[in-house]
Enzyme design. Structure first.
Site, short mmCIF file in Angstrom:
data_model
loop_
_atom_site.label_atom_id
_atom_site.label_comp_id
_atom_site.label_asym_id
_atom_site.label_seq_id
_atom_site.Cartn_x
_atom_site.Cartn_y
_atom_site.Cartn_z
N ASN A 7 2.63 -5.98 -5.96
CA ASN A 7 1.52 -6.18 -5.02
C ASN A 7 0.82 -4.82 -4.92
O ASN A 7 1.40 -3.86 -4.40
CB ASN A 7 2.04 -6.65 -3.67
CG ASN A 7 0.92 -6.81 -2.65
OD1 ASN A 7 -0.04 -6.05 -2.65
ND2 ASN A 7 1.04 -7.80 -1.78
N GLU A 34 -2.61 -9.39 -4.44
CA GLU A 34 -3.60 -8.72 -3.57
C GLU A 34 -4.60 -7.90 -4.39
O GLU A 34 -4.76 -6.70 -4.16
CB GLU A 34 -2.91 -7.87 -2.50
CG GLU A 34 -2.31 -8.73 -1.39
CD GLU A 34 -2.22 -7.99 -0.05
OE1 GLU A 34 -3.22 -8.05 0.69
OE2 GLU A 34 -1.19 -7.39 0.24
N ASP A 149 5.04 -11.50 -4.39
CA ASP A 149 5.28 -11.08 -3.01
C ASP A 149 5.56 -12.34 -2.21
O ASP A 149 4.63 -13.10 -1.95
CB ASP A 149 4.07 -10.32 -2.49
CG ASP A 149 4.19 -9.95 -1.03
OD1 ASP A 149 5.23 -10.25 -0.41
OD2 ASP A 149 3.23 -9.36 -0.49
N ASN A 151 6.85 -12.40 0.85
CA ASN A 151 6.76 -12.14 2.29
C ASN A 151 7.96 -12.73 3.05
O ASN A 151 7.81 -13.17 4.20
CB ASN A 151 5.43 -12.64 2.85
CG ASN A 151 4.36 -11.56 2.80
OD1 ASN A 151 4.59 -10.43 3.22
ND2 ASN A 151 3.21 -11.90 2.26
N ASP A 220 9.60 -8.62 -2.35
CA ASP A 220 9.03 -8.91 -3.67
C ASP A 220 10.18 -9.30 -4.60
O ASP A 220 11.15 -8.55 -4.73
CB ASP A 220 8.30 -7.69 -4.20
CG ASP A 220 7.16 -7.28 -3.28
OD1 ASP A 220 6.04 -7.78 -3.47
OD2 ASP A 220 7.42 -6.48 -2.34
N ASP A 249 1.42 -0.28 -0.61
CA ASP A 249 2.59 -0.31 0.29
C ASP A 249 3.78 -1.02 -0.37
O ASP A 249 4.89 -0.96 0.16
CB ASP A 249 2.26 -0.91 1.66
CG ASP A 249 1.42 -2.17 1.61
OD1 ASP A 249 0.93 -2.55 0.52
OD2 ASP A 249 1.25 -2.79 2.67
N HIS A 250 3.56 -1.66 -1.52
CA HIS A 250 4.63 -2.28 -2.30
C HIS A 250 4.89 -1.47 -3.57
O HIS A 250 4.03 -0.70 -4.01
CB HIS A 250 4.25 -3.70 -2.74
CG HIS A 250 4.02 -4.65 -1.61
ND1 HIS A 250 4.86 -5.70 -1.34
CD2 HIS A 250 3.02 -4.73 -0.70
CE1 HIS A 250 4.39 -6.39 -0.31
NE2 HIS A 250 3.27 -5.82 0.10
#
Length: 263
Positions: A7, A34, A149, A151, A220, A249-250
């Site tokens: 991501n 994303e 991802d 989540n 992930d 951030d991933h």
DNA sequence: ATGGTGGCCCGGCCA
């Protein structure tokens, strides 16, 4: 065969990092989430210049997924069929391999925002639709890998501080049940097939120096069908890109499969 | 207990 997921939270901002990472880690397929850009802004030429092709499903501002691969992506499918959704969260494609076609899916599962919110209900409905679609997809393509991802941190060992997170979005019981319902179709979390370092995470909040404190979650995942899992010899999280300047951030997760030669 | 950061696009949404 190496398969990876990342991501990247805006392909526009992260393109140089993605290209650098791909050249250092020449995987066969990289699933991106994303993208945050419309279809006509996808930087295909940048990938072809380094020996990759790509398929993508973009949208302005939010969401967007892609598969970047070293070989042609066949039978491309965008979105979950029969699920009315304008958010671009799924792209599926077939890659040829020595053991036959392998179905690759890049998935960006909804975040859910907060337990009980409208977005949380949407997340659970989306997961149910994913499960229903994957059931047929696994029959059509027994060799299937779905990376992305999710989540969802599947277990407490995937959470830096489970006591602080109990019941929260990303770890709540209904979300974990939705994730497990996908696994129950005959999919395996490749990362947990192998011994791993404690406190292994794939996402760290930008805030409060979460990466420095390793205050992360493992959300992930690389899921492999029964027909693929025995070929998988490793699955690792590559933390290094999270320490870049202007990081996502991933961070990437990479699975290595050793396929027998065609007979 | 709140808000912290980052990316979108340019005040507020979304993560």
């Amino acid at each position: 065969m190496k398969l990876a997921t990342w991501n990247i939270n805006s392909l526009k901002v992260r393109l140089p990092q993605v290209l650098d990472w791909l050249q250092a880690h020449p995987v066969d397929a990289l699933c991106l989430q994303e993208l945050k850009l419309p279809d006509d802004k996808f930087p295909l030429e940048a990938f072809t210049e380094i020996g990759y092709t790509a398929q993508w499903a973009g949208q302005k501002t939010y969401n967007g997924v892609a598969i970047v691969a070293r070989q042609e992506c066949l039978e491309v499918q965008r979105n979950i069929p029969d699920f009315d959704d304008h958010q671009q969260r799924i792209i599926a494609s077939t890659l040829a391999s020595p053991i036959g076609d392998i179905r690759i899916i890049s998935a960006y599962c909804p975040n859910g925002q907060a337990v009980g919110s409208d977005k949380y209900e949407y997340k659970l409905r989306w997961y149910a639709a994913l499960r229903d679609w994957l059931q047929g997809e696994l029959q059509r393509y027994p060799r299937l890998a779905i990376l992305g991802d999710y989540n969802v941190a599947p277990k407490d060992e995937d959470v830096h501080d489970p006591a602080k997170w109990v019941g929260d979005v990303l770890v709540s019981e209904p979300e974990r049940a939705a994730f497990n319902a996908v696994l129950d179709l005959g999919l395996t979390d490749a990362f947990r097939q192998f011994e791993q370092p404690e406190k292994s995470f794939s996402w760290w909040d930008y805030r409060r120096m979460a990466f420095r404190r390793n205050a992360g979650l493992r959300i992930d995942h690389v899921l492999l069908s029964d027909a693929l899992r025995d070929y998988c010899v490793s699955c690792v999280i590559d933390k290094t890109p999270r320490a870049n300047e202007q990081p996502s951030d991933h961070t990437p997760v990479v699975a290595t499969l050793v396929l027998p030669q065609a007979s």
